[in-house]
Design a protein around this motif. Structure first.
Motif, PDB file in Angstrom:
ATOM      1  N   UNK A  44       0.843  -1.188   0.000  1.00 42.04           N
ATOM      2  CA  UNK A  44       0.000   0.000   0.000  1.00 42.04           C
ATOM      3  C   UNK A  44       0.885   1.246   0.000  1.00 42.04           C
ATOM      4  N   UNK A  45       0.363   2.305  -0.568  1.00 43.34           N
ATOM      5  CA  UNK A  45       1.022   3.603  -0.532  1.00 43.34           C
ATOM      6  C   UNK A  45      -0.001   4.618  -0.071  1.00 43.34           C
ATOM      7  N   UNK A  46       0.360   5.426   0.883  1.00 37.44           N
ATOM      8  CA  UNK A  46      -0.499   6.488   1.393  1.00 37.44           C
ATOM      9  C   UNK A  46       0.263   7.806   1.276  1.00 37.44           C
ATOM     10  N   UNK A  47      -0.476   8.875   1.050  1.00 36.67           N
ATOM     11  CA  UNK A  47       0.124  10.185   0.833  1.00 36.67           C
ATOM     12  C   UNK A  47      -0.219  11.129   1.974  1.00 36.67           C
ATOM     13  N   UNK A  48       0.783  11.916   2.376  1.00 35.27           N
ATOM     14  CA  UNK A  48       0.617  12.953   3.375  1.00 35.27           C
ATOM     15  C   UNK A  48       0.706  14.285   2.637  1.00 35.27           C
ATOM     16  N   UNK A  49      -0.272  15.161   2.857  1.00 27.38           N
ATOM     17  CA  UNK A  49      -0.322  16.462   2.196  1.00 27.38           C
ATOM     18  C   UNK A  49      -0.073  17.550   3.231  1.00 27.38           C
ATOM     19  N   UNK A  50       0.796  18.498   2.881  1.00 29.64           N
ATOM     20  CA  UNK A  50       1.070  19.641   3.746  1.00 29.64           C
ATOM     21  C   UNK A  50       0.761  20.900   2.940  1.00 29.64           C
ATOM     22  N   UNK A  51      -0.271  21.631   3.354  1.00 28.02           N
ATOM     23  CA  UNK A  51      -0.624  22.883   2.695  1.00 28.02           C
ATOM     24  C   UNK A  51       0.246  24.001   3.240  1.00 28.02           C
ATOM     25  N   UNK A  52       0.678  24.895   2.353  1.00 29.87           N
ATOM     26  CA  UNK A  52       1.529  26.020   2.760  1.00 29.87           C
ATOM     27  C   UNK A  52       0.938  27.328   2.244  1.00 29.87           C
ATOM     28  N   UNK A  53       1.523  28.425   2.673  1.00 20.92           N
ATOM     29  CA  UNK A  53       1.119  29.726   2.153  1.00 20.92           C
ATOM     30  C   UNK A  53       2.109  30.237   1.099  1.00 20.92           C
ATOM     31  N   UNK A  62       4.302  13.870   0.737  1.00 18.30           N
ATOM     32  CA  UNK A  62       5.238  12.800   1.090  1.00 18.30           C
ATOM     33  C   UNK A  62       4.440  11.497   1.057  1.00 18.30           C
ATOM     34  N   UNK A  63       5.111  10.409   0.755  1.00 19.01           N
ATOM     35  CA  UNK A  63       4.424   9.124   0.697  1.00 19.01           C
ATOM     36  C   UNK A  63       5.075   8.110   1.628  1.00 19.01           C
ATOM     37  N   UNK A  64       4.235   7.230   2.151  1.00 23.05           N
ATOM     38  CA  UNK A  64       4.724   6.079   2.905  1.00 23.05           C
ATOM     39  C   UNK A  64       4.263   4.827   2.162  1.00 23.05           C
ATOM     40  N   UNK A  65       5.079   3.820   2.184  1.00 27.64           N
ATOM     41  CA  UNK A  65       4.751   2.546   1.556  1.00 27.64           C
ATOM     42  C   UNK A  65       4.952   1.447   2.588  1.00 27.64           C
ATOM     43  N   UNK A  66       4.035   0.477   2.598  1.00 31.97           N
ATOM     44  CA  UNK A  66       4.130  -0.626   3.546  1.00 31.97           C
ATOM     45  C   UNK A  66       3.635  -1.909   2.882  1.00 31.97           C
TER      46      UNK A  66
END
Length: 71
Positions: A44-53, A62-66
């Motif tokens: 599986x791959x899941x994505x982390x989103x960081x919103x900026x100004x 960023x992605x994590x894979x497991x």
């Protein structure tokens, strides 16, 4: 703002407001049992989103894979 691609993944930043060139740690956890079925088995791959100004980088990812196996 920090968000993820799936409810089985949680991400939390230590600090949400940063000065230029500052950094923060983002703690990420993954729980394949959230769905209560076999949808999170295998790779599986899941994505982390960081919103900026920042206009040049309004959102970074960023992605994590497991590899998830059934016990």
């Amino acid at each position: 703002r920090v968000s993820t691609s799936c409810s089985c993944t949680h991400a939390e930043a230590e600090r949400l407001v940063l000065e230029p060139y500052a950094f923060t740690k983002i703690k990420v956890s993954f729980d394949p049992a959230v769905h209560q079925d076999d949808t999170d088995l295998g790779e599986i791959t899941r994505t982390i989103f960081v919103d900026t100004d920042q206009p040049n980088f309004p959102q970074v990812e960023a992605q994590i894979t497991a590899q998830v196996v059934k016990p």
